[in-house]
Design a protein around this motif. Sequence first.
Motif, PDB file in Angstrom:
ATOM      1  N   ILE A 214       0.915  -1.544   0.272  1.00 38.92           N
ATOM      2  CA  ILE A 214      -0.450  -0.518  -0.361  1.00 38.92           C
ATOM      3  C   ILE A 214       0.954   1.149  -0.235  1.00 38.92           C
ATOM      4  O   ILE A 214       0.133   2.538  -0.515  1.00 38.92           O
ATOM      5  CB  ILE A 214      -1.451  -0.115   1.732  1.00 38.92           C
ATOM      6  CG1 ILE A 214      -1.606  -1.074   0.961  1.00 38.92           C
ATOM      7  CG2 ILE A 214      -1.771   1.619   1.211  1.00 38.92           C
ATOM      8  CD1 ILE A 214      -2.630  -1.228   2.186  1.00 38.92           C
ATOM      9  N   GLU A 215       2.133   1.005   0.764  1.00 37.56           N
ATOM     10  CA  GLU A 215       2.925   2.284   1.054  1.00 37.56           C
ATOM     11  C   GLU A 215       3.574   2.984   0.037  1.00 37.56           C
ATOM     12  O   GLU A 215       3.717   3.986  -0.758  1.00 37.56           O
ATOM     13  CB  GLU A 215       3.324   2.298   2.101  1.00 37.56           C
ATOM     14  CG  GLU A 215       3.423   1.909   3.285  1.00 37.56           C
ATOM     15  CD  GLU A 215       3.533   2.034   5.009  1.00 37.56           C
ATOM     16  OE1 GLU A 215       4.847   1.244   4.243  1.00 37.56           O
ATOM     17  OE2 GLU A 215       3.438   2.351   5.738  1.00 37.56           O
ATOM     18  N   LEU A 216       3.851   1.676  -0.417  1.00 35.14           N
ATOM     19  CA  LEU A 216       4.991   1.693  -2.160  1.00 35.14           C
ATOM     20  C   LEU A 216       4.403   2.182  -3.246  1.00 35.14           C
ATOM     21  O   LEU A 216       4.316   3.047  -4.379  1.00 35.14           O
ATOM     22  CB  LEU A 216       5.549   0.673  -2.669  1.00 35.14           C
ATOM     23  CG  LEU A 216       6.463   0.191  -1.564  1.00 35.14           C
ATOM     24  CD1 LEU A 216       7.091  -0.994  -1.674  1.00 35.14           C
ATOM     25  CD2 LEU A 216       7.317   1.426  -1.581  1.00 35.14           C
ATOM     26  N   GLU A 217       3.017   1.755  -3.446  1.00 37.40           N
ATOM     27  CA  GLU A 217       1.922   2.001  -4.325  1.00 37.40           C
ATOM     28  C   GLU A 217       0.924   3.526  -4.554  1.00 37.40           C
ATOM     29  O   GLU A 217       0.641   4.193  -5.144  1.00 37.40           O
ATOM     30  CB  GLU A 217       0.571   0.873  -4.216  1.00 37.40           C
ATOM     31  CG  GLU A 217       0.961  -0.335  -5.226  1.00 37.40           C
ATOM     32  CD  GLU A 217       1.751  -0.146  -6.558  1.00 37.40           C
ATOM     33  OE1 GLU A 217       0.761   0.935  -7.075  1.00 37.40           O
ATOM     34  OE2 GLU A 217       2.605  -0.808  -6.659  1.00 37.40           O
ATOM     35  N   GLY A 218       0.814   4.000  -2.702  1.00 34.21           N
ATOM     36  CA  GLY A 218       0.796   5.477  -2.947  1.00 34.21           C
ATOM     37  C   GLY A 218      -1.385   5.141  -2.192  1.00 34.21           C
ATOM     38  O   GLY A 218      -1.963   5.003  -2.616  1.00 34.21           O
ATOM     39  N   PRO A 219      -1.170   4.775  -0.590  1.00 28.88           N
ATOM     40  CA  PRO A 219      -2.963   5.012  -0.487  1.00 28.88           C
ATOM     41  C   PRO A 219      -3.542   5.687  -1.118  1.00 28.88           C
ATOM     42  O   PRO A 219      -4.663   5.205  -0.842  1.00 28.88           O
ATOM     43  CB  PRO A 219      -2.619   5.338   1.410  1.00 28.88           C
ATOM     44  CG  PRO A 219      -0.520   5.230   1.561  1.00 28.88           C
ATOM     45  CD  PRO A 219      -0.286   5.257   0.571  1.00 28.88           C
ATOM     46  N   GLY A 220      -2.829   7.238  -1.414  1.00 30.94           N
ATOM     47  CA  GLY A 220      -4.303   7.602  -1.859  1.00 30.94           C
ATOM     48  C   GLY A 220      -4.487   7.696  -3.056  1.00 30.94           C
ATOM     49  O   GLY A 220      -5.361   8.345  -3.945  1.00 30.94           O
ATOM     50  N   THR A 221      -3.864   6.721  -4.399  1.00 31.72           N
ATOM     51  CA  THR A 221      -4.318   5.672  -5.311  1.00 31.72           C
ATOM     52  C   THR A 221      -5.280   4.818  -5.362  1.00 31.72           C
ATOM     53  O   THR A 221      -5.821   4.209  -5.992  1.00 31.72           O
ATOM     54  CB  THR A 221      -2.931   5.757  -6.341  1.00 31.72           C
ATOM     55  OG1 THR A 221      -2.160   4.614  -5.621  1.00 31.72           O
ATOM     56  CG2 THR A 221      -1.815   6.322  -5.723  1.00 31.72           C
ATOM     57  N   ILE A 222      -4.685   4.354  -4.126  1.00 32.95           N
ATOM     58  CA  ILE A 222      -5.825   2.883  -4.425  1.00 32.95           C
ATOM     59  C   ILE A 222      -7.228   2.994  -3.830  1.00 32.95           C
ATOM     60  O   ILE A 222      -7.675   3.605  -2.971  1.00 32.95           O
ATOM     61  CB  ILE A 222      -4.998   1.667  -3.004  1.00 32.95           C
ATOM     62  CG1 ILE A 222      -3.729   2.216  -3.725  1.00 32.95           C
ATOM     63  CG2 ILE A 222      -5.729   0.471  -2.985  1.00 32.95           C
ATOM     64  CD1 ILE A 222      -2.455   0.775  -2.493  1.00 32.95           C
ATOM     65  N   ALA A 223      -8.196   2.412  -4.366  1.00 32.45           N
ATOM     66  CA  ALA A 223      -9.808   2.762  -4.824  1.00 32.45           C
ATOM     67  C   ALA A 223      -9.809   1.298  -3.305  1.00 32.45           C
ATOM     68  O   ALA A 223     -10.764   1.234  -2.600  1.00 32.45           O
ATOM     69  CB  ALA A 223     -10.221   1.859  -5.918  1.00 32.45           C
ATOM     70  N   ALA A 224      -9.347   0.067  -3.794  1.00 31.42           N
ATOM     71  CA  ALA A 224     -10.163  -1.176  -2.486  1.00 31.42           C
ATOM     72  C   ALA A 224      -8.826  -2.398  -2.771  1.00 31.42           C
ATOM     73  O   ALA A 224      -7.799  -1.684  -3.609  1.00 31.42           O
ATOM     74  CB  ALA A 224     -11.263  -1.403  -4.068  1.00 31.42           C
ATOM     75  N   ILE A 225      -9.184  -2.782  -2.017  1.00 33.80           N
ATOM     76  CA  ILE A 225      -8.578  -4.556  -1.984  1.00 33.80           C
ATOM     77  C   ILE A 225      -9.742  -5.272  -1.899  1.00 33.80           C
ATOM     78  O   ILE A 225     -10.397  -5.220  -1.184  1.00 33.80           O
ATOM     79  CB  ILE A 225      -7.904  -4.396  -0.543  1.00 33.80           C
ATOM     80  CG1 ILE A 225      -6.348  -3.452  -0.115  1.00 33.80           C
ATOM     81  CG2 ILE A 225      -7.734  -5.661  -0.132  1.00 33.80           C
ATOM     82  CD1 ILE A 225      -5.617  -3.532   1.230  1.00 33.80           C
ATOM     83  N   ILE A 226      -9.299  -6.590  -2.792  1.00 34.56           N
ATOM     84  CA  ILE A 226     -10.710  -7.648  -2.695  1.00 34.56           C
ATOM     85  C   ILE A 226      -9.706  -8.525  -2.439  1.00 34.56           C
ATOM     86  O   ILE A 226      -8.366  -9.086  -3.007  1.00 34.56           O
ATOM     87  CB  ILE A 226     -10.836  -7.310  -4.457  1.00 34.56           C
ATOM     88  CG1 ILE A 226     -12.219  -8.802  -4.666  1.00 34.56           C
ATOM     89  CG2 ILE A 226     -10.423  -7.772  -4.727  1.00 34.56           C
ATOM     90  CD1 ILE A 226     -13.035  -8.609  -5.274  1.00 34.56           C
ATOM     91  N   LEU A 227     -10.696  -9.731  -1.781  1.00 31.15           N
ATOM     92  CA  LEU A 227     -10.038 -10.898  -1.670  1.00 31.15           C
ATOM     93  C   LEU A 227     -10.833 -11.568  -1.376  1.00 31.15           C
ATOM     94  O   LEU A 227     -11.767 -11.842  -0.389  1.00 31.15           O
ATOM     95  CB  LEU A 227      -9.276 -10.672  -0.654  1.00 31.15           C
ATOM     96  CG  LEU A 227      -9.875 -10.780   1.239  1.00 31.15           C
ATOM     97  CD1 LEU A 227      -8.531 -10.641   1.581  1.00 31.15           C
ATOM     98  CD2 LEU A 227     -10.134  -8.703   1.342  1.00 31.15           C
ATOM     99  N   GLU A 228     -10.923 -13.087  -1.883  1.00 33.43           N
ATOM    100  CA  GLU A 228     -11.714 -13.965  -1.572  1.00 33.43           C
ATOM    101  C   GLU A 228     -11.560 -14.299   0.183  1.00 33.43           C
ATOM    102  O   GLU A 228     -10.559 -14.534   0.788  1.00 33.43           O
ATOM    103  CB  GLU A 228     -11.135 -15.485  -2.084  1.00 33.43           C
ATOM    104  CG  GLU A 228     -11.600 -15.491  -3.488  1.00 33.43           C
ATOM    105  CD  GLU A 228     -11.066 -16.767  -4.214  1.00 33.43           C
ATOM    106  OE1 GLU A 228     -11.829 -17.813  -4.508  1.00 33.43           O
ATOM    107  OE2 GLU A 228      -9.549 -16.309  -4.099  1.00 33.43           O
ATOM    108  N   SER A 229     -12.874 -14.447   1.114  1.00 36.31           N
ATOM    109  CA  SER A 229     -13.171 -14.583   2.464  1.00 36.31           C
ATOM    110  C   SER A 229     -11.975 -15.671   2.802  1.00 36.31           C
ATOM    111  O   SER A 229     -11.613 -15.742   3.693  1.00 36.31           O
ATOM    112  CB  SER A 229     -14.208 -14.691   2.599  1.00 36.31           C
ATOM    113  OG  SER A 229     -14.941 -13.138   2.458  1.00 36.31           O
TER     114      SER A 229
END
Length: 462
Positions: A214-229
């Motif tokens: 997240i930090e390397l990608e830039g938190p302000g650029t990330i809309a969502a985290i998706i994962l199979e529960s």
Amino acid sequence: MADYIDLHGAEQSFGDTEAQREVRANDRQYVFHSWSAQGAINPLPIAKGEGVRFWDYDGTEYLDFSSQLVNLNLGHQHPGLITAIQEQAGRLATIQPALANDVRGELAKRIVERSFDGARSVFFTNGGAEAIEYAVRMARHHTGRQKVLARYRSYHGSTSTAITLTGEPRRWANGTLDAGVVHFTGPYAYRSAFYAETPEQESERALAHLRQTIELEGPGTIAAIILESVTGTNGILIPPPGYLAGVRALCDEFGIVMICDEVMAGFGRTGEWFAYQAHGVNPDLVTFAKGVNSGYVPLGGVVISEAIHATFENKAFPGGLTYSGHPLACAAGVATFDIFEEEQILERVRDLGERVVRPRLEAMAAKHSSVGEVRGTGLFWAIELVKDQATREPLIPFNASGEAAAPFNAVVAACKSAGLWPFAAGNRLQVAPPLIISEEDLIAGLDIIDAALDVADGYVAA
């Protein structure tokens, strides 16, 4: 008494080679199959399904231990689902989604009531991949950001964004159809990428990796985290203690939407309405399909939080589907809720999983040299096969095909020849029978797997 009813409504008996020949000919001449080289396949014609079994035209019987594609939670031809579809067809077969419909609204209400705290509404789709597409679209419009983080060892569907989110080999040939997707490594304690020695370490280190991503990608650029529960096809990977809660905390910290993909794990497969409920977290969006009505009529959807629903209160959501919330599909969905209550499906899944499946698979792990690990919950389990228990070398290489996959194919063939249709993926036999399965049939299927593992033992390093 007839064995099955044919396309024209006529009663037929097994062994009709002409009927089978016609089905094969039409399939090979006119049907284009998914994930296949068309000239290399010869699909088995199926004449009949009932309960936890199905039959080919020769009368060969298979115990369905894969629930077809892990969607047939209430089994073949459940009378409650069939009746619901017939009755709905008799009173209102279809209506467009811009109009209000009683059965559509009733199903949405029931789903919201059994999902997460703060759930507000449901957007219906035709299946799981579309649910993923629309969940991501909602997250992007809600946050004003574009990137979406998804895990390796995942499957989210084969439409453009969904296949890009997918973290397994089926993605490769499709290229990068959605440039906003970034992959990260999730927890997998048996083959830990983080050199963890305990489940708690695996969780802590996987979360540290996610934070760094997240930090390397830039938190302000990330809309969502998706994962199979619970990761499905790629291994039945149960989140280690604290992992889903940790993802929720990271999403809260950085203003990221948390999407739980429940397409395969939802609607009772793990013994909960939704798999994330066993981990005490509240997602922002939840995708579902498959078990919502056992696939009797195509149906999927997105459960939407109050906050995301509010984003579209005064501005239009840019998306829609002709068959969103199709009445026939929703009628089967409402009936699914009734059947779950009447037949105490969640209670029996928990009971059978812990009392029957877990001890039996643990006994297989102790007995067979080819079993590296067994893991799962409810009626959702994996038996991971290895050549060497000490080194954990897989029975076949990652993404193996042809001769390299022969050992695993031999195990699958042994299951089928004994009358069991298994859920086979990678180097794993995965146990996912219909949730209505009797204890007797469950034990019979596990007996067949136990015997088939003798074949796998023959490939173990001396």
